[in-house]
Design an enzyme around this catalytic site. Sequence first.
Site, PDB file in Angstrom:
ATOM      1  N   LEU A   1       3.466  -9.749  -7.931  1.00 44.11           N
ATOM      2  CA  LEU A   1       4.141  -8.474  -7.728  1.00 44.11           C
ATOM      3  C   LEU A   1       3.762  -7.569  -8.888  1.00 44.11           C
ATOM      4  O   LEU A   1       3.579  -8.035 -10.016  1.00 44.11           O
ATOM      5  CB  LEU A   1       5.673  -8.652  -7.702  1.00 44.11           C
ATOM      6  CG  LEU A   1       6.261  -9.486  -6.561  1.00 44.11           C
ATOM      7  CD1 LEU A   1       7.775  -9.608  -6.737  1.00 44.11           C
ATOM      8  CD2 LEU A   1       5.922  -8.890  -5.199  1.00 44.11           C
ATOM      9  N   ASP A   2       3.658  -6.273  -8.625  1.00 46.54           N
ATOM     10  CA  ASP A   2       3.395  -5.336  -9.707  1.00 46.54           C
ATOM     11  C   ASP A   2       4.503  -5.413 -10.753  1.00 46.54           C
ATOM     12  O   ASP A   2       5.645  -5.799 -10.447  1.00 46.54           O
ATOM     13  CB  ASP A   2       3.323  -3.905  -9.179  1.00 46.54           C
ATOM     14  CG  ASP A   2       2.165  -3.690  -8.221  1.00 46.54           C
ATOM     15  OD1 ASP A   2       1.208  -4.486  -8.284  1.00 46.54           O
ATOM     16  OD2 ASP A   2       2.225  -2.735  -7.425  1.00 46.54           O
ATOM     17  N   LYS A   3       4.192  -4.992 -11.954  1.00 44.15           N
ATOM     18  CA  LYS A   3       5.155  -5.026 -13.055  1.00 44.15           C
ATOM     19  C   LYS A   3       6.494  -4.403 -12.663  1.00 44.15           C
ATOM     20  O   LYS A   3       7.559  -4.974 -12.922  1.00 44.15           O
ATOM     21  CB  LYS A   3       4.578  -4.288 -14.269  1.00 44.15           C
ATOM     22  CG  LYS A   3       5.553  -4.128 -15.415  1.00 44.15           C
ATOM     23  CD  LYS A   3       4.955  -3.310 -16.550  1.00 44.15           C
ATOM     24  CE  LYS A   3       5.978  -3.068 -17.665  1.00 44.15           C
ATOM     25  NZ  LYS A   3       5.404  -2.240 -18.756  1.00 44.15           N
TER      26      LYS A   3
ATOM     27  N   THR B   1       7.695  -3.736  -9.639  1.00 41.50           N
ATOM     28  CA  THR B   1       8.250  -4.161  -8.356  1.00 41.50           C
ATOM     29  C   THR B   1       9.127  -5.382  -8.597  1.00 41.50           C
ATOM     30  O   THR B   1       8.730  -6.307  -9.301  1.00 41.50           O
ATOM     31  CB  THR B   1       7.123  -4.509  -7.364  1.00 41.50           C
ATOM     32  OG1 THR B   1       6.338  -3.345  -7.115  1.00 41.50           O
ATOM     33  CG2 THR B   1       7.694  -5.012  -6.050  1.00 41.50           C
TER      34      THR B   1
ATOM     35  N   ARG C   1       2.202   0.549  -1.778  1.00 42.30           N
ATOM     36  CA  ARG C   1       2.222   1.839  -2.468  1.00 42.30           C
ATOM     37  C   ARG C   1       1.111   2.757  -1.957  1.00 42.30           C
ATOM     38  O   ARG C   1       1.322   3.952  -1.719  1.00 42.30           O
ATOM     39  CB  ARG C   1       2.103   1.610  -3.973  1.00 42.30           C
ATOM     40  CG  ARG C   1       3.244   0.774  -4.547  1.00 42.30           C
ATOM     41  CD  ARG C   1       2.912   0.221  -5.921  1.00 42.30           C
ATOM     42  NE  ARG C   1       2.731   1.286  -6.907  1.00 42.30           N
ATOM     43  CZ  ARG C   1       2.280   1.080  -8.138  1.00 42.30           C
ATOM     44  NH1 ARG C   1       1.920  -0.146  -8.523  1.00 42.30           N
ATOM     45  NH2 ARG C   1       2.165   2.084  -8.970  1.00 42.30           N
TER      46      ARG C   1
END
Length: 317
Positions: A134-136, A138, A239
């Site tokens: 997961l992105d930082k 998210t 996104r």
Amino acid sequence: MRAFGIDAPLHGERIDRALAVLAPEFSRSYLQQLIESDCVTLDGLAVRKPSSRVKAGQRGTLELRPTLQSQAFRPEAMALDIVFEDAHLLVVNKPAGLVVHPAPGNWSGTLLNGLLARDDTAHHLPRAGIVHRLDKDTSGLMVVARSRPAMDALVQRIAAREVVRQYVALAHRPWGGAVGHHVDAPIGRDPRNRLRMAVVDLARHPGKNATTDFELLQEAQAGCWVRCTLQTGRTHQIRVHMAHIGHPLVADELYGGARAAGLQRQALHAYHLQFTHPVSGAALSFNTPLPADIGGALRAWGLRYNDSQWLESHAPG
């Protein structure tokens, strides 16, 4: 300190590639860091560019030093929200702000460091058992392997689209149109901004096919509350696809969103994870409630949510 010589087969090679041949036990990226840190000499002179070319007959030295990257894979104790655990896997509820894997700018304090501190088995697995990211900024659910058989099986099932990953997102502008929206648009590095990803034309730019299903849950005058189901797992996929269809995520400034409703990070939460246990074959399904910041943003926009309603999975199949 290690001495080396350049033989005829390496004549004309880049210094970083030559060193990768001469010292194969080290990664090329590690050797590049040593070069940039003045740890490599040729004929008594420091070499500072990995792209410098070598000549047959040159003699040099290599000073081995720890770098930030070489020290990144070390245990760091941290509190982790474990949703499920057995001998073969963990399900973790990752908070926003936690980086998953060490990378430039974040060589420590990552989920990987926390897993290494928590679990001795993580030391024996590639990437400490991490099979997706997961992105930082998210938040939400991730599955992490604790055994090699589980890791290999999870990687295969994710590639085969047999792991259901669903998110909720708060985005700008009212939805309009049909409740459901299927987006099939390839994603690659943005040719105009290498820090971003973008929908690309595969005939002109490198990229990979990417597919996401979106479903409107609620909308307000300021924006929309959407369920997102990944069919593929490209970098920044939700996104990019949301921005592509005209609904950038709230506070996702990289992709055209703006801070609003009190949110300081992109309004994206991985709330649902569903898969078959890679060893036992048991059906597993996990949901996690909304973080406080996204819940507050919904209230600020006059959106009312009911956990039992939006947590209902509309998983494919």
